[in-house]
Design an enzyme around this catalytic site. Sequence first.
Site, short mmCIF file in Angstrom:
data_model
loop_
_atom_site.label_atom_id
_atom_site.label_comp_id
_atom_site.label_asym_id
_atom_site.label_seq_id
_atom_site.Cartn_x
_atom_site.Cartn_y
_atom_site.Cartn_z
N ASP A 127 -9.21 10.44 10.95
CA ASP A 127 -9.00 9.00 10.76
C ASP A 127 -9.92 8.14 11.62
N ALA A 129 -4.54 13.25 5.71
CA ALA A 129 -4.42 14.46 6.53
C ALA A 129 -5.33 15.57 6.03
N GLY A 171 -1.93 -1.43 6.99
CA GLY A 171 -3.07 -0.55 7.23
C GLY A 171 -3.04 0.07 8.61
N ILE A 175 2.19 3.18 2.48
CA ILE A 175 3.38 3.23 3.35
C ILE A 175 4.47 2.31 2.81
N VAL A 223 1.73 -13.15 4.24
CA VAL A 223 2.76 -13.45 5.23
C VAL A 223 2.06 -14.15 6.38
N GLU A 237 2.60 -8.54 -1.02
CA GLU A 237 1.24 -7.99 -1.01
C GLU A 237 0.23 -9.12 -1.16
N HIS A 260 2.62 26.46 -21.24
CA HIS A 260 3.55 25.55 -21.90
C HIS A 260 4.98 25.97 -21.61
N GLY A 262 0.84 -1.20 0.00
CA GLY A 262 0.00 0.00 0.00
C GLY A 262 0.87 1.24 0.00
P1 FAD Z 1 -3.76 11.88 13.99
O1 FAD Z 1 -2.86 12.66 13.14
O2 FAD Z 1 -3.49 10.43 14.18
O3 FAD Z 1 -3.78 12.63 15.39
C1 FAD Z 1 -4.48 12.15 16.48
C2 FAD Z 1 -3.76 12.58 17.74
O4 FAD Z 1 -4.58 12.27 18.86
C3 FAD Z 1 -2.44 11.86 17.98
O5 FAD Z 1 -1.44 12.78 18.31
C4 FAD Z 1 -2.75 10.93 19.15
O6 FAD Z 1 -1.60 10.68 19.94
C5 FAD Z 1 -3.78 11.74 19.90
N1 FAD Z 1 -4.67 10.95 20.75
C6 FAD Z 1 -5.26 9.77 20.49
N2 FAD Z 1 -6.07 9.41 21.52
C7 FAD Z 1 -5.99 10.40 22.44
C8 FAD Z 1 -6.59 10.61 23.71
N3 FAD Z 1 -7.49 9.77 24.22
N4 FAD Z 1 -6.25 11.74 24.38
C9 FAD Z 1 -5.36 12.64 23.87
N5 FAD Z 1 -4.78 12.49 22.67
C10 FAD Z 1 -5.09 11.38 21.97
N6 FAD Z 1 -1.71 11.49 4.95
C11 FAD Z 1 -1.66 12.37 3.91
O7 FAD Z 1 -2.68 12.99 3.59
N7 FAD Z 1 -0.50 12.59 3.23
C12 FAD Z 1 0.64 11.94 3.53
O8 FAD Z 1 1.66 12.16 2.89
C13 FAD Z 1 0.61 11.00 4.59
N8 FAD Z 1 1.73 10.31 4.92
C14 FAD Z 1 1.68 9.44 5.97
C15 FAD Z 1 2.83 8.73 6.27
C16 FAD Z 1 2.84 7.81 7.31
C17 FAD Z 1 4.09 7.05 7.64
C18 FAD Z 1 1.66 7.64 8.09
C19 FAD Z 1 1.65 6.69 9.25
C20 FAD Z 1 0.50 8.33 7.80
C21 FAD Z 1 0.50 9.23 6.72
N9 FAD Z 1 -0.64 9.95 6.35
C22 FAD Z 1 -0.60 10.81 5.29
C23 FAD Z 1 -1.91 9.79 7.08
C24 FAD Z 1 -2.10 10.97 8.05
O9 FAD Z 1 -1.02 11.00 8.93
C25 FAD Z 1 -3.42 10.81 8.80
O10 FAD Z 1 -4.48 10.65 7.89
C26 FAD Z 1 -3.68 12.04 9.65
O11 FAD Z 1 -2.64 12.26 10.56
C27 FAD Z 1 -5.00 11.89 10.40
O12 FAD Z 1 -5.22 13.00 11.19
P2 FAD Z 1 -6.08 12.91 12.53
O13 FAD Z 1 -6.11 14.31 13.07
O14 FAD Z 1 -7.36 12.24 12.27
O15 FAD Z 1 -5.27 11.97 13.50
P1 NAI Z 2 -2.76 0.47 2.98
O1 NAI Z 2 -4.17 0.11 3.28
O2 NAI Z 2 -2.49 1.56 2.01
O3 NAI Z 2 -2.01 -0.82 2.43
C1 NAI Z 2 -1.91 -2.01 3.17
C2 NAI Z 2 -1.67 -3.14 2.21
O4 NAI Z 2 -1.34 -4.30 2.97
C3 NAI Z 2 -2.89 -3.49 1.37
O5 NAI Z 2 -2.50 -3.50 0.02
C4 NAI Z 2 -3.28 -4.88 1.88
O6 NAI Z 2 -3.85 -5.69 0.88
C5 NAI Z 2 -1.95 -5.43 2.36
N1 NAI Z 2 -2.02 -6.50 3.36
C6 NAI Z 2 -2.84 -6.59 4.43
N2 NAI Z 2 -2.55 -7.70 5.14
C7 NAI Z 2 -1.50 -8.31 4.53
C8 NAI Z 2 -0.74 -9.49 4.79
N3 NAI Z 2 -0.97 -10.26 5.85
N4 NAI Z 2 0.25 -9.83 3.94
C9 NAI Z 2 0.51 -9.05 2.85
N5 NAI Z 2 -0.18 -7.91 2.56
C10 NAI Z 2 -1.17 -7.55 3.39
O7 NAI Z 2 -2.08 0.74 4.38
P2 NAI Z 2 -0.67 1.37 4.78
O8 NAI Z 2 0.26 1.36 3.64
O9 NAI Z 2 -0.28 0.70 6.04
O10 NAI Z 2 -1.04 2.87 5.09
C11 NAI Z 2 -2.07 3.17 6.05
C12 NAI Z 2 -2.77 4.43 5.67
O11 NAI Z 2 -1.98 5.56 5.97
C13 NAI Z 2 -3.05 4.56 4.19
O12 NAI Z 2 -4.20 3.86 3.81
C14 NAI Z 2 -3.24 6.02 4.04
O13 NAI Z 2 -4.56 6.35 4.40
C15 NAI Z 2 -2.28 6.59 5.06
N6 NAI Z 2 -1.06 7.04 4.39
C16 NAI Z 2 -1.16 8.00 3.42
C17 NAI Z 2 -0.06 8.42 2.74
C18 NAI Z 2 -0.22 9.41 1.66
O14 NAI Z 2 -1.27 10.03 1.57
N7 NAI Z 2 0.79 9.64 0.82
C19 NAI Z 2 1.28 7.91 3.04
C20 NAI Z 2 1.27 6.90 4.07
C21 NAI Z 2 0.14 6.52 4.71
#
Ligand code: FAD
Ligand code: NAI
Length: 466
Positions: free
Chosen positions: A314, A322, A273, A185, A238, A204, A445, A183
């Site tokens: 989320d 985000a 995920g 990540i 896996v 995958e 362009h 996916g």
């Molecule tokens: P979050 O950002 O998860 O924030 C929730 C906060 O609440 C956290 O700080 C948590 O610690 C806190 N919290 C939870 N429970 C409690 C509680 N009970 N009391 C107090 N605090 C609490 N999205 C994109 O659009 N573009 C990207 O490039 C992108 N890259 C990503 C890369 C990675 C490696 C990962 C893991 C995610 C990525 N995402 C990306 C997804 C994005 O980070 C999330 O969709 C986004 O952060 C969600 O925002 P949120 O405010 O819902 O929650």
């Molecule tokens: P993902 O849902 O994008 O991908 C997870 C993948 O793992 C899927 O293709 C699924 O079929 C596969 N999978 C599940 N179980 C498996 C198994 N046992 N063996 C092999 N494959 C398996 O989730 P990911 O990559 O963890 O990211 C989580 C979320 O974070 C994304 O869905 C996205 O919403 C957010 N994110 C967004 C980014 C961006 O906007 N650029 C960057 C990184 C994360």
Amino acid sequence: MAEYDYDVLVIGAGPGGYVAAIRAAQLGLKTACADGRATLGGTCLNVGCIPSKALLHGSELYDQAANGTMAKFGVMAAGVTLDLDAMQAEKALAVKELTGGIEFLFKKNKVTWLKGHATFADAHAVDVAGARVSAKHIVIATGSSVTPLPGVTVDNDGGVIVDSTGALALTKVPGHLAVIGGGVIGLELGSVWSRLGAKVTVVEYLDQLLPGMDGDVRKEAAKIFKKQGFDIKLGTKVTGVVANDGMATLTLEPAKGGTVETLEADVVLVAIGRRPNVDGLGLDAIGLTVNARGQIDTDHDFRTAVDGVWAVGDVIPGPMLAHKAEDEGIAVAENIAGLTGLVNHAVIPGVVYTAPEFAGVGLTEEAAKALGEVKVGKFPMMANSRAKTNRETDGFVKVIADAKTDRVLGVWIVASLAGTMIAEAALAMELGATSEDIAYTCHAHPTHAEALKEAAMAVMGKPIHM
Ligand code: FAD
Ligand code: NAI
């Protein structure tokens, strides 16, 4: 004395929560925001969007210098070496600056930052850092965390099995990185470590990468990452991972069943995920239940089933992105203030920030066809003059339009600048554009964006440069 300590209390300071808090304060509401982390910004700023993009940028610079792209243009960088500590330090600096930026915005807008994990006492009060704090409205914006793989223990502190947080903080380039999950990540962080020299294997479960994206885009992704040296095992699950003596052994099995094989790796990234954060939130205390996917359901205004309690980001259904969380954050604050806050969930762009980037907005061709007759226009980046000049010819733009009304239903882009180009498609769709509207809009362009215009012209069967 006021009935409540605050008008609005937001739980979680990620893109959903901090934006909701700032907008609520801008609208004159007395606002607090609680977060369990040491710094503001949630997953996105601390361990998500921002650090991953810093490493993607740094690793792309390294790749261009070390592997000949720059040399093709006569920029000869002899003896290029990697200082991973410096790259990680630059990443940490970006995170510090941006999380500090939210702290500044909280002060500027007079949002009170409550440091600690919040648990509901009742529908108008939470316990945080040993104190009970009440509010007329409470917004749950607790985000999500990594979905664990049953039986597999992640150790982000120097262990060989890591999740995204650990994979962002490796102090050494692994010889072989095995990624579980093809996916977003898996491909973004797989790209980082591949560019820095790791051999990367992606395992995958499904028969294509990038679930949720358009079928053509998914096929193209497999081709492109294979060309970049990834070993991609599709349709493979896996079934176990064992860490032993600084190495890991993965047990793999065809998803449909069959011969079991093993794979050795120096580091294993579990990226299958994310799941909503509701544990420890005390939803029982307010009688709020979660749906089958563990999410909190809301109506279009982001109200939960409990009066006075709202939810965004989320933790509620929809793509875990985000910008989706941010838009919901603004809308919920406006609704609480008595205004009309709306989010058009049909037009949320998604981007994978690899090279090339993969982006889309609206319906996939498969989903659009299931709803009715469509016309599709496709234009290869190979035929776009700027992409060709820059030697960034991988990919295409695809425009999907309703066959009867010509209204654009979806746009999918694989291109070096797809993440930037998709904004135009999102705006067009938000304004109800037809493919003809895009085709007859003058595009500068030479730009990559001209490929969107040409793909729109291709819907009518009349691209110029193809
Ligand atoms: P979050 O950002 O998860 O924030 C929730 C906060 O609440 C956290 O700080 C948590 O610690 C806190 N919290 C939870 N429970 C409690 C509680 N009970 N009391 C107090 N605090 C609490 N999205 C994109 O659009 N573009 C990207 O490039 C992108 N890259 C990503 C890369 C990675 C490696 C990962 C893991 C995610 C990525 N995402 C990306 C997804 C994005 O980070 C999330 O969709 C986004 O952060 C969600 O925002 P949120 O405010 O819902 O929650
Ligand atoms: P993902 O849902 O994008 O991908 C997870 C993948 O793992 C899927 O293709 C699924 O079929 C596969 N999978 C599940 N179980 C498996 C198994 N046992 N063996 C092999 N494959 C398996 O989730 P990911 O990559 O963890 O990211 C989580 C979320 O974070 C994304 O869905 C996205 O919403 C957010 N994110 C967004 C980014 C961006 O906007 N650029 C960057 C990184 C994360």
